[in-house]
Design a protein around this motif. Structure first.
Motif, PDB file in Angstrom:
ATOM      1  N   SER A 418       0.845  -1.197   0.000  1.00 18.43           N
ATOM      2  CA  SER A 418       0.000   0.000   0.000  1.00 18.43           C
ATOM      3  C   SER A 418       0.881   1.248   0.000  1.00 18.43           C
ATOM      4  O   SER A 418       1.650   1.462   0.930  1.00 18.43           O
ATOM      5  N   GLY A 419       0.802   2.027  -1.068  1.00 18.61           N
ATOM      6  CA  GLY A 419       1.633   3.223  -1.171  1.00 18.61           C
ATOM      7  C   GLY A 419       3.112   2.906  -1.176  1.00 18.61           C
ATOM      8  O   GLY A 419       3.937   3.730  -0.797  1.00 18.61           O
ATOM      9  N   GLY A 420       3.460   1.692  -1.622  1.00 18.50           N
ATOM     10  CA  GLY A 420       4.858   1.279  -1.665  1.00 18.50           C
ATOM     11  C   GLY A 420       5.359   0.630  -0.395  1.00 18.50           C
ATOM     12  O   GLY A 420       6.510   0.218  -0.318  1.00 18.50           O
ATOM     13  N   PHE A 421       4.497   0.497   0.625  1.00  8.35           N
ATOM     14  CA  PHE A 421       4.901  -0.089   1.895  1.00  8.35           C
ATOM     15  C   PHE A 421       4.304  -1.482   2.048  1.00  8.35           C
ATOM     16  O   PHE A 421       3.153  -1.729   1.679  1.00  8.35           O
ATOM     17  N   ASN A 422       5.079  -2.381   2.617  1.00  9.32           N
ATOM     18  CA  ASN A 422       4.630  -3.758   2.827  1.00  9.32           C
ATOM     19  C   ASN A 422       3.750  -3.855   4.064  1.00  9.32           C
ATOM     20  O   ASN A 422       4.122  -3.368   5.139  1.00  9.32           O
ATOM     21  N   ILE A 423       2.589  -4.489   3.909  1.00 10.61           N
ATOM     22  CA  ILE A 423       1.684  -4.746   5.027  1.00 10.61           C
ATOM     23  C   ILE A 423       1.449  -6.244   5.083  1.00 10.61           C
ATOM     24  O   ILE A 423       1.080  -6.860   4.079  1.00 10.61           O
ATOM     25  N   TYR A 424       1.643  -6.832   6.252  1.00  7.05           N
ATOM     26  CA  TYR A 424       1.470  -8.260   6.414  1.00  7.05           C
ATOM     27  C   TYR A 424       0.124  -8.524   7.071  1.00  7.05           C
ATOM     28  O   TYR A 424      -0.105  -8.151   8.231  1.00  7.05           O
ATOM     29  N   PRO A 425      -0.819  -9.171   6.357  1.00  9.27           N
ATOM     30  CA  PRO A 425      -2.155  -9.404   6.904  1.00  9.27           C
ATOM     31  C   PRO A 425      -2.140 -10.097   8.259  1.00  9.27           C
ATOM     32  O   PRO A 425      -2.985  -9.803   9.113  1.00  9.27           O
ATOM     33  N   SER A 426      -1.204 -11.009   8.485  1.00  9.19           N
ATOM     34  CA  SER A 426      -1.181 -11.728   9.757  1.00  9.19           C
ATOM     35  C   SER A 426      -0.990 -10.781  10.938  1.00  9.19           C
ATOM     36  O   SER A 426      -1.530 -11.023  12.029  1.00  9.19           O
ATOM     37  N   ASP A 427      -0.225  -9.700  10.722  1.00  8.13           N
ATOM     38  CA  ASP A 427      -0.050  -8.712  11.795  1.00  8.13           C
ATOM     39  C   ASP A 427      -1.392  -8.084  12.168  1.00  8.13           C
ATOM     40  O   ASP A 427      -1.740  -7.943  13.346  1.00  8.13           O
ATOM     41  N   LEU A 428      -2.144  -7.690  11.149  1.00  6.00           N
ATOM     42  CA  LEU A 428      -3.431  -7.037  11.379  1.00  6.00           C
ATOM     43  C   LEU A 428      -4.443  -8.011  11.966  1.00  6.00           C
ATOM     44  O   LEU A 428      -5.254  -7.650  12.831  1.00  6.00           O
ATOM     45  N   GLU A 429      -4.394  -9.261  11.503  1.00  3.39           N
ATOM     46  CA  GLU A 429      -5.318 -10.283  12.011  1.00  3.39           C
ATOM     47  C   GLU A 429      -5.081 -10.556  13.486  1.00  3.39           C
ATOM     48  O   GLU A 429      -6.019 -10.752  14.268  1.00  3.39           O
ATOM     49  N   THR A 430      -3.818 -10.531  13.897  1.00  2.88           N
ATOM     50  CA  THR A 430      -3.500 -10.756  15.311  1.00  2.88           C
ATOM     51  C   THR A 430      -4.059  -9.640  16.178  1.00  2.88           C
ATOM     52  O   THR A 430      -4.591  -9.883  17.267  1.00  2.88           O
ATOM     53  N   VAL A 431      -3.937  -8.407  15.697  1.00  2.00           N
ATOM     54  CA  VAL A 431      -4.501  -7.277  16.445  1.00  2.00           C
ATOM     55  C   VAL A 431      -6.014  -7.417  16.560  1.00  2.00           C
ATOM     56  O   VAL A 431      -6.598  -7.251  17.632  1.00  2.00           O
ATOM     57  N   LEU A 432      -6.678  -7.743  15.456  1.00  2.00           N
ATOM     58  CA  LEU A 432      -8.130  -7.910  15.469  1.00  2.00           C
ATOM     59  C   LEU A 432      -8.562  -8.979  16.470  1.00  2.00           C
ATOM     60  O   LEU A 432      -9.526  -8.789  17.231  1.00  2.00           O
TER      61      LEU A 432
END
Length: 514
Positions: A418-432
Protein backbone atom coordinates in the motif's frame (compact mmCIF):
# COMPACT_ATOMS: atom_id res chain seq x y z
CA UNK A 1 42.84 6.53 -14.35
CA UNK A 2 41.62 8.66 -11.43
CA UNK A 3 41.49 7.39 -7.84
CA UNK A 4 37.70 7.23 -8.12
CA UNK A 5 37.80 5.19 -11.34
CA UNK A 6 40.24 2.77 -9.73
CA UNK A 7 38.00 2.42 -6.66
CA UNK A 8 34.70 1.99 -8.51
CA UNK A 9 36.14 -0.79 -10.64
CA UNK A 10 37.07 -2.93 -7.64
CA UNK A 11 35.06 -6.07 -6.96
CA UNK A 12 34.37 -4.70 -3.48
CA UNK A 13 34.66 -1.25 -2.03
CA UNK A 14 33.22 1.00 0.68
CA UNK A 15 30.78 3.77 -0.23
CA UNK A 16 31.99 6.07 2.57
CA UNK A 17 35.50 6.01 1.06
CA UNK A 18 34.11 7.15 -2.31
CA UNK A 19 32.68 10.26 -0.62
CA UNK A 20 36.20 11.11 0.55
CA UNK A 21 37.56 10.74 -2.99
CA UNK A 22 34.87 13.07 -4.35
CA UNK A 23 35.63 15.57 -1.58
CA UNK A 24 39.30 15.58 -2.54
CA UNK A 25 38.58 16.01 -6.25
CA UNK A 26 35.63 18.44 -6.13
CA UNK A 27 35.05 19.74 -2.59
CA UNK A 28 32.59 22.46 -3.71
CA UNK A 29 30.27 20.14 -5.69
CA UNK A 30 26.82 19.72 -4.11
CA UNK A 31 26.20 16.34 -2.47
CA UNK A 32 23.00 16.68 -0.43
CA UNK A 33 20.17 19.20 -0.41
CA UNK A 34 16.84 19.63 1.31
CA UNK A 35 14.51 22.59 1.80
CA UNK A 36 16.77 24.22 4.40
CA UNK A 37 20.40 23.44 3.53
CA UNK A 38 22.89 22.04 1.08
CA UNK A 39 26.10 20.12 1.82
CA UNK A 40 29.01 20.12 -0.60
CA UNK A 41 31.19 17.02 -0.82
CA UNK A 42 33.86 18.77 1.20
CA UNK A 43 31.36 19.66 3.93
CA UNK A 44 29.78 16.19 3.89
CA UNK A 45 33.14 14.43 4.11
CA UNK A 46 34.22 16.54 7.08
CA UNK A 47 30.88 16.01 8.84
CA UNK A 48 31.05 12.26 8.26
CA UNK A 49 34.47 12.25 9.93
CA UNK A 50 33.09 14.11 12.95
CA UNK A 51 30.07 11.75 13.21
CA UNK A 52 32.26 8.65 12.94
CA UNK A 53 34.69 10.03 15.52
CA UNK A 54 31.81 10.88 17.86
CA UNK A 55 30.44 7.35 17.64
CA UNK A 56 33.86 5.89 18.36
CA UNK A 57 34.29 8.30 21.27
CA UNK A 58 31.02 6.94 22.68
CA UNK A 59 32.38 3.41 22.55
CA UNK A 60 30.80 2.11 19.33
CA UNK A 61 32.88 -0.27 17.26
CA UNK A 62 32.58 -1.78 13.82
CA UNK A 63 29.56 -4.09 13.78
CA UNK A 64 27.66 -2.16 16.47
CA UNK A 65 24.40 -0.45 15.51
CA UNK A 66 22.59 2.86 15.82
CA UNK A 67 18.93 3.61 15.05
CA UNK A 68 17.56 6.64 13.21
CA UNK A 69 13.88 7.59 13.37
CA UNK A 70 13.18 10.90 11.66
CA UNK A 71 11.95 12.59 8.50
CA UNK A 72 14.39 12.66 5.60
CA UNK A 73 16.91 15.49 5.77
CA UNK A 74 20.53 16.17 4.90
CA UNK A 75 21.37 15.68 8.58
CA UNK A 76 19.77 12.24 8.57
CA UNK A 77 21.70 11.30 5.42
CA UNK A 78 24.97 12.55 6.91
CA UNK A 79 24.46 10.46 10.07
CA UNK A 80 23.80 7.37 7.94
CA UNK A 81 26.97 7.93 5.92
CA UNK A 82 29.06 8.91 8.94
CA UNK A 83 28.07 5.76 10.80
CA UNK A 84 29.16 3.70 7.80
CA UNK A 85 32.57 5.34 7.93
CA UNK A 86 32.93 4.03 11.49
CA UNK A 87 31.76 0.56 10.40
CA UNK A 88 28.57 1.03 12.44
CA UNK A 89 25.37 -0.48 11.03
CA UNK A 90 22.32 1.75 10.70
CA UNK A 91 18.77 0.70 11.56
CA UNK A 92 16.51 3.29 9.86
CA UNK A 93 13.05 3.11 11.45
CA UNK A 94 9.65 4.27 10.19
CA UNK A 95 8.18 7.06 12.35
CA UNK A 96 4.71 5.86 11.30
CA UNK A 97 5.12 2.61 13.25
CA UNK A 98 3.47 2.17 16.62
CA UNK A 99 5.45 2.94 19.81
CA UNK A 100 5.45 -0.76 20.73
CA UNK A 101 6.81 -1.71 17.29
CA UNK A 102 9.54 0.92 17.46
CA UNK A 103 10.56 -0.22 20.93
CA UNK A 104 10.91 -3.81 19.70
CA UNK A 105 12.92 -2.75 16.65
CA UNK A 106 15.32 -0.60 18.69
CA UNK A 107 15.86 -3.48 21.11
CA UNK A 108 16.19 -6.07 18.34
CA UNK A 109 18.79 -4.00 16.49
CA UNK A 110 20.84 -3.62 19.66
CA UNK A 111 21.02 0.11 18.88
CA UNK A 112 23.53 1.95 21.07
CA UNK A 113 22.29 5.43 20.16
CA UNK A 114 18.96 6.70 18.79
CA UNK A 115 18.89 9.71 16.43
CA UNK A 116 15.46 11.37 16.26
CA UNK A 117 13.58 14.51 15.37
CA UNK A 118 10.80 16.09 17.42
CA UNK A 119 7.89 14.49 15.56
CA UNK A 120 9.37 10.98 15.76
CA UNK A 121 10.23 11.40 19.45
CA UNK A 122 6.57 12.12 20.21
CA UNK A 123 5.56 8.86 18.52
CA UNK A 124 8.27 6.81 20.22
CA UNK A 125 7.44 8.14 23.67
CA UNK A 126 9.79 8.61 26.62
CA UNK A 127 10.45 4.98 27.48
CA UNK A 128 10.44 3.13 24.15
CA UNK A 129 14.18 3.32 23.59
CA UNK A 130 15.10 2.41 27.14
CA UNK A 131 18.26 3.96 28.52
CA UNK A 132 20.15 4.52 25.27
CA UNK A 133 21.11 8.12 24.46
CA UNK A 134 18.92 10.18 22.13
CA UNK A 135 20.41 12.73 19.75
CA UNK A 136 18.08 15.37 18.28
CA UNK A 137 18.77 15.97 14.59
CA UNK A 138 16.53 19.03 14.34
CA UNK A 139 17.71 21.16 17.26
CA UNK A 140 14.59 20.27 19.26
CA UNK A 141 14.33 19.01 22.83
CA UNK A 142 13.88 15.45 21.57
CA UNK A 143 17.38 14.62 22.79
CA UNK A 144 20.90 15.94 23.14
CA UNK A 145 21.49 18.60 20.51
CA UNK A 146 23.26 17.13 17.49
CA UNK A 147 25.81 19.95 17.25
CA UNK A 148 26.63 19.64 20.95
CA UNK A 149 27.08 15.86 20.56
CA UNK A 150 29.50 16.19 17.63
CA UNK A 151 33.23 16.09 18.06
CA UNK A 152 34.90 19.40 17.21
CA UNK A 153 35.73 20.43 13.64
CA UNK A 154 38.69 18.57 12.23
CA UNK A 155 38.10 15.39 14.25
CA UNK A 156 39.08 12.21 12.43
CA UNK A 157 37.89 8.68 13.20
CA UNK A 158 40.08 5.63 13.55
CA UNK A 159 40.06 3.72 10.26
CA UNK A 160 38.10 0.45 10.21
CA UNK A 161 38.46 -2.55 7.93
CA UNK A 162 35.23 -3.84 6.39
CA UNK A 163 34.35 -7.04 4.55
CA UNK A 164 31.47 -7.71 2.12
CA UNK A 165 29.62 -9.48 4.96
CA UNK A 166 30.08 -6.59 7.42
CA UNK A 167 26.62 -5.23 8.36
CA UNK A 168 25.72 -2.07 6.46
CA UNK A 169 22.14 -1.54 7.62
CA UNK A 170 19.22 -3.35 9.25
CA UNK A 171 15.92 -2.79 7.42
CA UNK A 172 12.78 -3.81 9.29
CA UNK A 173 10.08 -5.43 7.18
CA UNK A 174 7.28 -5.33 9.74
CA UNK A 175 6.67 -5.48 13.46
CA UNK A 176 3.17 -4.37 14.45
CA UNK A 177 2.78 -7.52 16.53
CA UNK A 178 5.10 -10.36 17.45
CA UNK A 179 8.81 -10.18 16.69
CA UNK A 180 10.00 -7.75 13.97
CA UNK A 181 12.19 -9.07 11.17
CA UNK A 182 15.40 -7.10 10.75
CA UNK A 183 16.95 -7.64 7.32
CA UNK A 184 20.73 -7.35 7.65
CA UNK A 185 22.25 -6.10 4.40
CA UNK A 186 26.01 -6.30 4.10
CA UNK A 187 28.45 -3.83 2.55
CA UNK A 188 28.86 -6.27 -0.32
CA UNK A 189 25.15 -6.09 -1.12
CA UNK A 190 25.19 -2.29 -1.25
CA UNK A 191 28.36 -2.35 -3.35
CA UNK A 192 26.53 -4.55 -5.85
CA UNK A 193 23.82 -1.87 -6.10
CA UNK A 194 26.50 0.74 -6.75
CA UNK A 195 28.17 -1.35 -9.46
CA UNK A 196 24.79 -1.76 -11.15
CA UNK A 197 24.41 2.02 -11.16
CA UNK A 198 27.10 2.50 -13.78
CA UNK A 199 24.58 1.37 -16.40
CA UNK A 200 22.18 4.19 -15.58
CA UNK A 201 24.43 7.19 -16.21
CA UNK A 202 25.09 8.19 -12.61
CA UNK A 203 27.92 10.68 -12.42
CA UNK A 204 29.05 14.04 -11.03
CA UNK A 205 26.28 15.84 -12.95
CA UNK A 206 23.52 13.59 -11.60
CA UNK A 207 20.72 15.26 -9.64
CA UNK A 208 18.45 12.70 -7.96
CA UNK A 209 15.14 13.75 -6.42
CA UNK A 210 13.91 11.41 -3.66
CA UNK A 211 10.50 11.78 -2.04
CA UNK A 212 10.32 8.30 -0.52
CA UNK A 213 11.75 8.03 3.03
CA UNK A 214 15.32 7.15 3.91
CA UNK A 215 14.18 4.23 6.07
CA UNK A 216 12.91 2.47 2.94
CA UNK A 217 15.13 0.21 0.85
CA UNK A 218 13.25 1.63 -2.16
CA UNK A 219 14.98 4.95 -1.54
CA UNK A 220 18.39 3.57 -0.66
CA UNK A 221 18.85 1.59 -3.90
CA UNK A 222 19.03 4.97 -5.69
CA UNK A 223 20.43 7.16 -2.91
CA UNK A 224 23.70 5.28 -2.51
CA UNK A 225 24.58 4.97 -6.23
CA UNK A 226 24.00 8.72 -6.63
CA UNK A 227 26.40 9.52 -3.80
CA UNK A 228 28.89 6.83 -4.85
CA UNK A 229 29.20 8.37 -8.32
CA UNK A 230 29.49 11.93 -6.99
CA UNK A 231 26.00 13.23 -7.80
CA UNK A 232 23.63 15.36 -5.73
CA UNK A 233 20.62 13.97 -3.83
CA UNK A 234 17.69 16.34 -3.28
CA UNK A 235 15.54 15.11 -0.38
CA UNK A 236 11.82 15.81 -0.16
CA UNK A 237 10.61 14.90 3.38
CA UNK A 238 6.99 14.40 2.31
CA UNK A 239 5.66 13.74 -1.18
CA UNK A 240 3.06 15.87 -2.85
CA UNK A 241 2.64 15.96 -6.61
CA UNK A 242 2.70 19.75 -7.07
CA UNK A 243 5.76 20.19 -4.86
CA UNK A 244 7.58 17.34 -6.57
CA UNK A 245 7.05 18.80 -10.04
CA UNK A 246 8.31 22.22 -8.93
CA UNK A 247 11.46 20.75 -7.39
CA UNK A 248 12.12 18.57 -10.42
CA UNK A 249 12.00 21.57 -12.73
CA UNK A 250 13.94 23.90 -10.42
CA UNK A 251 16.83 21.48 -9.80
CA UNK A 252 16.94 20.11 -13.37
CA UNK A 253 16.58 16.61 -11.96
CA UNK A 254 18.12 13.73 -13.93
CA UNK A 255 17.16 10.68 -11.82
CA UNK A 256 14.38 9.72 -9.43
CA UNK A 257 12.79 6.79 -7.61
CA UNK A 258 9.02 6.68 -7.21
CA UNK A 259 6.56 3.97 -6.22
CA UNK A 260 3.66 3.35 -8.64
CA UNK A 261 1.07 5.27 -6.64
CA UNK A 262 3.29 8.36 -6.85
CA UNK A 263 3.56 8.00 -10.62
CA UNK A 264 -0.22 7.75 -10.71
CA UNK A 265 -0.67 10.99 -8.76
CA UNK A 266 1.92 12.84 -10.81
CA UNK A 267 0.49 11.78 -14.17
CA UNK A 268 -3.00 12.76 -12.99
CA UNK A 269 -1.92 16.21 -11.78
CA UNK A 270 -3.53 18.93 -13.91
CA UNK A 271 -0.26 20.89 -14.17
CA UNK A 272 1.96 17.94 -15.11
CA UNK A 273 2.34 19.08 -18.72
CA UNK A 274 3.19 22.64 -17.68
CA UNK A 275 6.53 21.65 -16.12
CA UNK A 276 9.81 21.26 -17.98
CA UNK A 277 11.01 17.74 -17.20
CA UNK A 278 13.37 17.46 -20.17
CA UNK A 279 16.42 17.03 -17.89
CA UNK A 280 15.34 13.53 -16.80
CA UNK A 281 17.52 10.63 -17.91
CA UNK A 282 16.14 7.78 -15.82
CA UNK A 283 13.11 7.24 -13.63
CA UNK A 284 12.97 4.15 -11.41
CA UNK A 285 10.18 2.26 -9.69
CA UNK A 286 9.92 -0.70 -7.34
CA UNK A 287 8.10 -2.00 -4.23
CA UNK A 288 4.59 -2.45 -5.68
CA UNK A 289 2.72 -3.71 -8.75
CA UNK A 290 3.09 -1.19 -11.60
CA UNK A 291 0.10 -1.16 -13.92
CA UNK A 292 1.03 -1.59 -17.59
CA UNK A 293 -1.26 1.25 -18.69
CA UNK A 294 0.36 3.61 -16.18
CA UNK A 295 3.82 2.63 -17.42
CA UNK A 296 2.66 3.45 -20.93
CA UNK A 297 1.41 6.87 -19.86
CA UNK A 298 4.74 7.65 -18.16
CA UNK A 299 6.62 6.63 -21.31
CA UNK A 300 4.38 8.78 -23.50
CA UNK A 301 4.50 11.99 -21.48
CA UNK A 302 7.63 12.01 -19.29
CA UNK A 303 11.08 12.31 -20.93
CA UNK A 304 13.84 9.83 -20.10
CA UNK A 305 14.02 6.10 -19.58
CA UNK A 306 11.75 4.19 -17.22
CA UNK A 307 13.25 1.33 -15.20
CA UNK A 308 11.28 -1.07 -13.02
CA UNK A 309 13.16 -3.16 -10.46
CA UNK A 310 11.63 -6.34 -9.13
CA UNK A 311 13.21 -7.89 -6.08
CA UNK A 312 13.12 -7.98 -2.30
CA UNK A 313 14.75 -6.01 0.49
CA UNK A 314 16.23 -9.37 1.47
CA UNK A 315 17.99 -9.38 -1.88
CA UNK A 316 18.65 -12.40 -4.01
CA UNK A 317 17.93 -11.98 -7.67
CA UNK A 318 16.62 -8.86 -9.35
CA UNK A 319 14.58 -8.52 -12.51
CA UNK A 320 14.79 -5.29 -14.46
CA UNK A 321 12.32 -3.98 -17.00
CA UNK A 322 13.75 -1.25 -19.23
CA UNK A 323 10.27 -0.14 -20.19
CA UNK A 324 11.40 2.44 -22.76
CA UNK A 325 13.26 -0.31 -24.66
CA UNK A 326 10.53 -2.93 -24.37
CA UNK A 327 7.13 -1.22 -24.69
CA UNK A 328 5.56 -4.57 -25.60
CA UNK A 329 6.57 -6.05 -22.22
CA UNK A 330 4.94 -3.56 -19.87
CA UNK A 331 2.85 -6.33 -18.29
CA UNK A 332 6.06 -7.98 -17.03
CA UNK A 333 8.73 -7.07 -14.46
CA UNK A 334 11.50 -7.63 -16.98
CA UNK A 335 14.36 -10.06 -17.26
CA UNK A 336 16.94 -11.17 -14.66
CA UNK A 337 19.61 -8.54 -14.11
CA UNK A 338 23.22 -9.29 -14.96
CA UNK A 339 24.60 -11.50 -12.21
CA UNK A 340 21.12 -12.56 -11.03
CA UNK A 341 20.10 -16.21 -11.17
CA UNK A 342 16.29 -16.32 -11.08
CA UNK A 343 14.50 -19.66 -10.93
CA UNK A 344 10.97 -20.93 -10.31
CA UNK A 345 10.19 -23.75 -7.89
CA UNK A 346 7.10 -25.76 -7.00
CA UNK A 347 5.59 -26.48 -3.58
CA UNK A 348 8.03 -29.34 -3.09
CA UNK A 349 11.05 -27.13 -3.76
CA UNK A 350 11.78 -28.59 -7.19
CA UNK A 351 12.42 -26.40 -10.23
CA UNK A 352 9.44 -26.25 -12.57
CA UNK A 353 9.61 -27.04 -16.28
CA UNK A 354 10.11 -24.23 -18.79
CA UNK A 355 6.89 -22.30 -19.33
CA UNK A 356 5.32 -23.37 -16.01
CA UNK A 357 4.51 -21.11 -13.07
CA UNK A 358 6.29 -21.37 -9.75
CA UNK A 359 7.58 -19.47 -6.74
CA UNK A 360 10.32 -17.00 -7.65
CA UNK A 361 13.70 -17.57 -5.98
CA UNK A 362 16.87 -15.62 -6.68
CA UNK A 363 20.62 -15.56 -6.16
CA UNK A 364 23.04 -12.67 -6.73
CA UNK A 365 25.90 -10.80 -5.13
CA UNK A 366 23.28 -8.63 -3.42
CA UNK A 367 21.77 -10.87 -0.74
CA UNK A 368 21.03 -10.22 2.90
CA UNK A 369 23.31 -11.74 5.49
CA UNK A 370 20.12 -12.91 7.21
CA UNK A 371 17.34 -11.80 9.52
CA UNK A 372 18.88 -10.16 12.57
CA UNK A 373 19.07 -12.62 15.47
CA UNK A 374 16.51 -14.91 13.79
CA UNK A 375 18.36 -17.85 12.22
CA UNK A 376 15.17 -19.91 11.93
CA UNK A 377 13.45 -17.16 9.92
CA UNK A 378 16.56 -16.87 7.79
CA UNK A 379 16.45 -20.57 6.99
CA UNK A 380 12.77 -20.28 6.03
CA UNK A 381 13.68 -17.59 3.50
CA UNK A 382 16.42 -19.66 1.85
CA UNK A 383 16.33 -22.28 -0.89
CA UNK A 384 19.36 -24.26 -2.04
CA UNK A 385 19.71 -25.89 -5.43
CA UNK A 386 21.07 -29.46 -5.74
CA UNK A 387 24.63 -28.07 -5.93
CA UNK A 388 24.17 -26.14 -2.67
CA UNK A 389 23.84 -22.67 -4.20
CA UNK A 390 21.93 -20.31 -1.89
CA UNK A 391 18.79 -18.51 -3.11
CA UNK A 392 16.29 -16.18 -1.41
CA UNK A 393 12.61 -17.11 -1.67
CA UNK A 394 10.30 -14.24 -2.70
CA UNK A 395 6.94 -15.81 -1.94
CA UNK A 396 5.75 -14.52 -5.33
CA UNK A 397 4.41 -16.75 -8.09
CA UNK A 398 5.40 -16.04 -11.69
CA UNK A 399 6.21 -17.45 -15.10
CA UNK A 400 8.85 -16.65 -17.72
CA UNK A 401 7.76 -16.04 -21.29
CA UNK A 402 9.67 -17.26 -24.33
CA UNK A 403 11.81 -14.10 -24.32
CA UNK A 404 12.87 -14.55 -20.70
CA UNK A 405 10.60 -11.84 -19.23
CA UNK A 406 8.95 -12.60 -15.89
CA UNK A 407 5.21 -12.10 -15.37
CA UNK A 408 3.92 -12.18 -11.77
CA UNK A 409 0.54 -13.72 -10.99
CA UNK A 410 0.09 -13.61 -7.26
CA UNK A 411 1.96 -12.96 -4.05
CA UNK A 412 2.12 -16.31 -2.39
CA UNK A 413 2.41 -14.82 1.08
CA UNK A 414 -0.63 -12.56 0.55
CA UNK A 415 1.44 -9.52 1.44
CA UNK A 416 -0.32 -6.21 0.78
CA UNK A 417 1.64 -3.34 -0.77
CA UNK A 418 0.00 0.00 0.00
CA UNK A 419 1.63 3.22 -1.17
CA UNK A 420 4.86 1.28 -1.67
CA UNK A 421 4.90 -0.09 1.89
CA UNK A 422 4.63 -3.76 2.83
CA UNK A 423 1.68 -4.75 5.03
CA UNK A 424 1.47 -8.26 6.41
CA UNK A 425 -2.15 -9.40 6.90
CA UNK A 426 -1.18 -11.73 9.76
CA UNK A 427 -0.05 -8.71 11.80
CA UNK A 428 -3.43 -7.04 11.38
CA UNK A 429 -5.32 -10.28 12.01
CA UNK A 430 -3.50 -10.76 15.31
CA UNK A 431 -4.50 -7.28 16.44
CA UNK A 432 -8.13 -7.91 15.47
CA UNK A 433 -8.23 -11.18 17.38
CA UNK A 434 -7.14 -9.30 20.48
CA UNK A 435 -10.59 -7.67 20.71
CA UNK A 436 -13.24 -9.47 22.77
CA UNK A 437 -15.80 -9.10 19.98
CA UNK A 438 -13.72 -11.07 17.43
CA UNK A 439 -14.01 -14.83 17.05
CA UNK A 440 -12.00 -15.00 13.84
CA UNK A 441 -10.61 -12.61 11.25
CA UNK A 442 -8.91 -12.43 7.86
CA UNK A 443 -7.37 -9.46 6.06
CA UNK A 444 -6.95 -9.10 2.31
CA UNK A 445 -5.59 -6.43 -0.01
CA UNK A 446 -8.02 -4.82 -2.45
CA UNK A 447 -7.30 -2.37 -5.29
CA UNK A 448 -7.14 1.31 -4.34
CA UNK A 449 -6.80 4.25 -6.73
CA UNK A 450 -5.04 6.26 -4.03
CA UNK A 451 -2.67 3.66 -2.58
CA UNK A 452 -2.43 0.87 -5.16
CA UNK A 453 -3.77 -1.56 -2.57
CA UNK A 454 -5.43 -1.15 0.79
CA UNK A 455 -6.24 -3.66 3.57
CA UNK A 456 -9.82 -4.78 4.23
CA UNK A 457 -10.89 -7.05 7.10
CA UNK A 458 -13.51 -9.78 7.30
CA UNK A 459 -14.49 -10.57 10.89
CA UNK A 460 -16.52 -13.35 12.48
CA UNK A 461 -18.20 -11.77 15.50
CA UNK A 462 -18.55 -13.64 18.78
CA UNK A 463 -22.07 -14.84 19.49
CA UNK A 464 -24.09 -12.37 21.52
CA UNK A 465 -21.67 -9.46 21.04
CA UNK A 466 -23.22 -6.17 19.91
CA UNK A 467 -20.07 -4.22 18.97
CA UNK A 468 -20.64 -2.43 15.67
CA UNK A 469 -18.28 -2.74 12.70
CA UNK A 470 -17.58 1.00 12.88
CA UNK A 471 -16.52 0.85 16.53
CA UNK A 472 -14.30 -2.16 15.89
CA UNK A 473 -12.71 -0.48 12.86
CA UNK A 474 -11.86 2.60 14.92
CA UNK A 475 -10.42 0.42 17.69
CA UNK A 476 -8.14 -1.63 15.46
CA UNK A 477 -6.88 1.36 13.47
CA UNK A 478 -5.86 3.03 16.72
CA UNK A 479 -3.57 0.04 17.36
CA UNK A 480 -1.91 0.13 13.94
CA UNK A 481 0.74 2.24 12.26
CA UNK A 482 -0.44 4.84 9.73
CA UNK A 483 0.48 2.76 6.68
CA UNK A 484 -1.29 -0.34 8.03
CA UNK A 485 -4.77 0.97 8.84
CA UNK A 486 -7.82 -0.82 7.49
CA UNK A 487 -9.93 0.86 4.84
CA UNK A 488 -13.01 -1.22 5.68
CA UNK A 489 -14.20 -3.88 8.07
CA UNK A 490 -17.06 -6.27 7.31
CA UNK A 491 -18.75 -8.83 9.53
CA UNK A 492 -19.16 -12.29 8.00
CA UNK A 493 -20.87 -15.43 9.35
CA UNK A 494 -17.97 -17.76 8.57
CA UNK A 495 -14.60 -17.49 6.85
CA UNK A 496 -14.30 -19.65 3.72
CA UNK A 497 -11.70 -22.37 4.26
CA UNK A 498 -10.17 -25.22 2.31
CA UNK A 499 -10.41 -28.85 3.33
CA UNK A 500 -7.19 -28.51 5.32
CA UNK A 501 -8.37 -25.36 7.10
CA UNK A 502 -6.64 -22.61 5.10
CA UNK A 503 -8.63 -19.40 4.66
CA UNK A 504 -9.53 -18.99 0.98
CA UNK A 505 -8.64 -15.35 0.52
CA UNK A 506 -9.46 -15.47 -3.20
CA UNK A 507 -13.11 -16.03 -2.23
CA UNK A 508 -12.95 -13.06 0.14
CA UNK A 509 -11.61 -10.87 -2.69
CA UNK A 510 -14.47 -12.00 -4.89
CA UNK A 511 -16.95 -11.26 -2.11
CA UNK A 512 -15.50 -7.79 -1.62
CA UNK A 513 -15.71 -7.05 -5.37
CA UNK A 514 -19.48 -7.74 -5.54
Amino acid sequence: MSDFETAINLDFGVIAELVHLHAQASPERAALADATRTFSYGELDALMDRIAASLQRDGLRAGDAIAVCAASSVGYAAVFLGALRAGVAVAPLAPGSTPASLARMIEDAGARILFVDEAAAEVIGPAASGAIPRIALDGSRAGVDFEAWLESAGARPTAVELQPSSPFNIIYSSGTTGEPKGIVQGHGMRWAHVKRGAKYEYGPDTVTLLSTPLYSNTTLVVFFPTIAFGGCVVLMPKFDAAGYLKLAERHRVTHTMLVPVQYQRLMAHPDFGAHDLSSFRFKFSTSAPFNAALKGDVLARWPGGLIEFYGMTEGGGTCILEAHLHPDKLHTVGRPAEGSDIRLIDEAGKEVARGEAGEVVGHSAGMMVGYHRQPAKTREAEWFDPEGKRFIRTGDVGRFDDDGFLTLFDRKKDMIISGGFNIYPSDLETVLRGHAAVADAAVIGVPSEQWGETPVAFVVQRAGDDTTAEVLLQWVNAQLGKTQRLARLQFIDELPRSAIGKVLKRELRELDAR
